[in-house]
Design a protein around this motif. Structure first.
Motif, PDB file in Angstrom:
ATOM      1  N   ARG A   6       0.885  -1.170   0.000  1.00 60.96           N
ATOM      2  CA  ARG A   6       0.000   0.000   0.000  1.00 60.96           C
ATOM      3  C   ARG A   6       0.922   1.220   0.000  1.00 60.96           C
ATOM      4  O   ARG A   6       1.237   1.779   1.031  1.00 60.96           O
ATOM      5  N   TRP A   7       1.400   1.587  -1.208  1.00 66.15           N
ATOM      6  CA  TRP A   7       2.394   2.645  -1.351  1.00 66.15           C
ATOM      7  C   TRP A   7       1.878   3.953  -0.771  1.00 66.15           C
ATOM      8  O   TRP A   7       0.689   4.246  -0.826  1.00 66.15           O
ATOM      9  N   LEU A   8       2.787   4.731  -0.239  1.00 65.80           N
ATOM     10  CA  LEU A   8       2.445   6.049   0.277  1.00 65.80           C
ATOM     11  C   LEU A   8       2.280   7.013  -0.880  1.00 65.80           C
ATOM     12  O   LEU A   8       3.051   6.979  -1.838  1.00 65.80           O
ATOM     13  N   ASN A   9       1.277   7.886  -0.777  1.00 70.47           N
ATOM     14  CA  ASN A   9       1.154   8.921  -1.798  1.00 70.47           C
ATOM     15  C   ASN A   9       2.168  10.020  -1.466  1.00 70.47           C
ATOM     16  O   ASN A   9       2.884   9.946  -0.467  1.00 70.47           O
ATOM     17  N   ASP A  10       2.256  11.025  -2.291  1.00 70.30           N
ATOM     18  CA  ASP A  10       3.282  12.061  -2.111  1.00 70.30           C
ATOM     19  C   ASP A  10       3.154  12.782  -0.772  1.00 70.30           C
ATOM     20  O   ASP A  10       4.162  13.034  -0.099  1.00 70.30           O
ATOM     21  N   ASP A  11       1.927  13.121  -0.378  1.00 69.67           N
ATOM     22  CA  ASP A  11       1.731  13.804   0.902  1.00 69.67           C
ATOM     23  C   ASP A  11       2.129  12.909   2.072  1.00 69.67           C
ATOM     24  O   ASP A  11       2.760  13.362   3.032  1.00 69.67           O
ATOM     25  N   GLU A  12       1.763  11.640   2.009  1.00 71.78           N
ATOM     26  CA  GLU A  12       2.139  10.697   3.060  1.00 71.78           C
ATOM     27  C   GLU A  12       3.655  10.505   3.113  1.00 71.78           C
ATOM     28  O   GLU A  12       4.249  10.459   4.198  1.00 71.78           O
ATOM     29  N   GLN A  13       4.268  10.407   1.943  1.00 75.10           N
ATOM     30  CA  GLN A  13       5.721  10.259   1.888  1.00 75.10           C
ATOM     31  C   GLN A  13       6.420  11.470   2.502  1.00 75.10           C
ATOM     32  O   GLN A  13       7.377  11.339   3.274  1.00 75.10           O
ATOM     33  N   ASP A  14       5.930  12.670   2.175  1.00 73.02           N
ATOM     34  CA  ASP A  14       6.503  13.890   2.743  1.00 73.02           C
ATOM     35  C   ASP A  14       6.340  13.912   4.264  1.00 73.02           C
ATOM     36  O   ASP A  14       7.279  14.254   4.992  1.00 73.02           O
ATOM     37  N   LEU A  15       5.161  13.543   4.746  1.00 71.85           N
ATOM     38  CA  LEU A  15       4.914  13.522   6.186  1.00 71.85           C
ATOM     39  C   LEU A  15       5.784  12.475   6.871  1.00 71.85           C
ATOM     40  O   LEU A  15       6.361  12.740   7.936  1.00 71.85           O
ATOM     41  N   TRP A  16       5.909  11.305   6.280  1.00 72.99           N
ATOM     42  CA  TRP A  16       6.749  10.242   6.842  1.00 72.99           C
ATOM     43  C   TRP A  16       8.196  10.714   6.965  1.00 72.99           C
ATOM     44  O   TRP A  16       8.841  10.542   7.992  1.00 72.99           O
ATOM     45  N   ARG A  17       8.702  11.330   5.918  1.00 72.67           N
ATOM     46  CA  ARG A  17      10.093  11.813   5.954  1.00 72.67           C
ATOM     47  C   ARG A  17      10.261  12.946   6.963  1.00 72.67           C
ATOM     48  O   ARG A  17      11.303  13.051   7.624  1.00 72.67           O
ATOM     49  N   LEU A  18       9.241  13.776   7.102  1.00 70.89           N
ATOM     50  CA  LEU A  18       9.268  14.833   8.105  1.00 70.89           C
ATOM     51  C   LEU A  18       9.305  14.229   9.516  1.00 70.89           C
ATOM     52  O   LEU A  18      10.066  14.685  10.380  1.00 70.89           O
ATOM     53  N   MET A  19       8.512  13.193   9.740  1.00 73.95           N
ATOM     54  CA  MET A  19       8.511  12.513  11.035  1.00 73.95           C
ATOM     55  C   MET A  19       9.876  11.909  11.337  1.00 73.95           C
ATOM     56  O   MET A  19      10.381  12.019  12.463  1.00 73.95           O
ATOM     57  N   LEU A  20      10.485  11.259  10.359  1.00 72.77           N
ATOM     58  CA  LEU A  20      11.814  10.675  10.550  1.00 72.77           C
ATOM     59  C   LEU A  20      12.846  11.748  10.870  1.00 72.77           C
ATOM     60  O   LEU A  20      13.669  11.591  11.779  1.00 72.77           O
ATOM     61  N   SER A  21      12.804  12.840  10.126  1.00 64.91           N
ATOM     62  CA  SER A  21      13.748  13.927  10.339  1.00 64.91           C
ATOM     63  C   SER A  21      13.572  14.542  11.734  1.00 64.91           C
ATOM     64  O   SER A  21      14.552  14.797  12.440  1.00 64.91           O
TER      65      SER A  21
END
Length: 174
Positions: A6-21
């Protein structure tokens, strides 16, 4: 796990990377603050805090594992390293030859007490200085949801509330 990703869409990917950072920055700030101001690692500080809040400043090793949400091996190795530094002691539990009792030393208490003001100031600056009341409630719900997930690899089953060691009573018995 799912058959089809269930691939992440662009907004989810951005949020995920923000959370990691954000997570990496928070961990780095805490670690570097503790190292610079008290020569303690974040792991050492966590152990010292748990023991400092426990009745008699002592916990059974198994209760320390629960309090820190660490496995026994990691906790045992950390305790052994800290014992060598004079921050705590370990001994056999009275009445239970297999149990290990971990106790804060005077130096350990002094170190955690001295480290706390700079630590809390770092936490306040990085987290709370820009977190509104509404944001805090939403963040609490969000993070609690993450903690409750147990149907994925790496998520150990949650300890039922009746078996958890409440922070205010750590070390009060087995």
């Amino acid at each position: 796990m799912a058959q089809q990703p269930r691939w992440l869409n662009d907004d989810e990917q951005d949020l995920w990377r923000l959370m990691l950072s954000a997570s990496r920055k928070l961990n780095r700030v805490i670690e570097e603050t503790l190292q610079a101001t008290s020569d303690l690692s974040a792991s050492e500080f966590g152990v010292l805090v748990a023991l400092s809040e426990a009745p008699g400043h002592e916990l059974r090793l198994r209760d320390l594992c629960v309090a820190l949400e660490w496995d026994r091996s990691r906790t045992s190795h950390q305790v052994t390293r800290m014992e060598k530094r004079g921050l705590l002691t370990k001994s056999k539990c009275p009445g239970d030859a297999r149990g290990v009792l971990v106790q804060l030393t005077e130096d350990g208490m002094r170190r955690v007490t001295e480290a706390a003001p700079d630590h809390v100031e770092s936490v306040r600056r990085v987290v709370f200085d820009h977190l509104g009341r509404e944001d805090a409630a939403a963040l609490r719900r969000f993070l609690s949801g993450i903690i409750e997930v147990d149907n994925v690899l790496g998520a150990s089953p949650r300890i039922p509330a009746c078996q958890r060691v409440p922070e205010s009573t750590l070390g009060s018995g087995d």
